[in-house]
Write a protein that holds these residues in place. Structure first.
Motif, mmCIF file in Angstrom:
data_model
loop_
_atom_site.group_PDB
_atom_site.id
_atom_site.type_symbol
_atom_site.label_atom_id
_atom_site.label_comp_id
_atom_site.label_asym_id
_atom_site.label_seq_id
_atom_site.Cartn_x
_atom_site.Cartn_y
_atom_site.Cartn_z
ATOM 1 N N THR A 1 66.706 12.222 0.415
ATOM 2 C CA THR A 1 66.679 12.401 1.859
ATOM 3 C C THR A 1 65.671 11.466 2.506
ATOM 4 O O THR A 1 65.952 10.832 3.537
ATOM 5 N N SER B 1 72.295 13.774 -1.362
ATOM 6 C CA SER B 1 71.165 14.692 -1.196
ATOM 7 C C SER B 1 71.621 16.050 -0.685
ATOM 8 O O SER B 1 71.113 17.086 -1.125
ATOM 9 N N SER C 1 67.119 7.963 2.516
ATOM 10 C CA SER C 1 68.125 7.757 3.557
ATOM 11 C C SER C 1 67.486 7.569 4.925
ATOM 12 O O SER C 1 67.959 6.764 5.737
ATOM 13 N N VAL D 1 72.909 4.704 3.854
ATOM 14 C CA VAL D 1 72.416 5.909 4.525
ATOM 15 C C VAL D 1 73.377 7.068 4.312
ATOM 16 O O VAL D 1 72.967 8.198 3.988
ATOM 17 N N CYS E 1 73.351 8.203 0.435
ATOM 18 C CA CYS E 1 72.156 8.980 0.093
ATOM 19 C C CYS E 1 72.162 10.339 0.766
ATOM 20 O O CYS E 1 71.758 11.350 0.171
ATOM 21 N N SER E 2 72.661 10.401 1.998
ATOM 22 C CA SER E 2 72.693 11.671 2.721
ATOM 23 C C SER E 2 73.683 12.640 2.082
ATOM 24 O O SER E 2 73.369 13.828 1.911
#
Length: 209
Positions: free
Chosen positions: A83, A153, A86, A146, A149-150
């Motif tokens: 998080t 996570s 990101s 972004v 990764c979001s």
């Protein structure tokens, strides 16, 4: 600089474009001279100034609070790191630095792959480079990293059942940040740093002409 005239959008843009690689301020400076602002205008100006000047300290403080909340959940710690990554990719300086280091490391093993990781050429408008260009990471648009990764996570948050814990830890970290930024009296070094950043921005715009 009159921070009272700075809007929230201006502050967010400044935090997105500024270099976050600078080391945090020393604890002796971070935890000194706390006073209550005398008016709402002074509180608003102090809050924006401290959020910009102590940005690295606040980021580290929030990450530490999140880490303490997940000592018993190793998977949640990895989720918190994703998080944070990101969010860090939203900063132009971090995204460019990460892409450059990743490309440089890949070049040692595979020059062909490293060539594909280079960002596309900046478009030229009327004989000079366009000032507004999309940020790329490892040759791909930034939003791909972004979003990836979001999503990863969020899936790990769901698997580890740590959504409530992260919400509580994040709330504590944000409250601690706002409290410190509201009570920490801006010093002369913070004001000089602001003027230096303004000069760099003006010089960068001048050099692009």
């Amino acid at each position: 600089m009159d921070w009272g005239n700075v809007t929230v959008e201006d502050l967010v843009d400044a935090l997105r474009e500024v270099d976050w690689s600078s080391p945090p301020r020393p604890p002796s400076e971070f935890f000194s001279r706390f006073t209550v602002p005398k008016s709402f205008a002074k509180w608003d100006s102090r809050l924006k100034c401290n959020l910009y000047y102590y940005r690295t300290n606040y980021f580290i403080m929030i990450v530490v609070i999140l880490g303490l909340g997940f000592l018993t959940r190793p998977l949640a710690i990895f989720s918190a790191l994703l998080t944070a990554l990101s969010v860090a990719f939203l900063n132009d300086s971090f995204a460019g630095s990460f892409s450059e280091k990743a490309t440089r490391t890949t070049r040692r093993f595979s020059p062909q792959l490293a060539a594909k990781m280079r960002p596309p050429l900046t478009p030229v408008i009327r004989g000079r480079p366009s000032s507004k260009r999309a940020i790329h990471v490892c040759g791909q648009p930034r939003w791909i990293f972004v979003l990836t990764c979001s999503l990863v996570s969020f899936a790990l948050w769901y698997i580890s059942c740590g959504l409530f814990t992260v919400s509580l830890a994040l709330l504590i970290g944000l409250l601690a940040t706002i409290l410190h930024a509201s009570l920490r009296t801006p010093n002369l070094k913070a004001r000089l740093n602001t003027f230096r950043e303004e000069f760099r921005a003006v010089w960068r715009n001048y050099s692009e002409i």
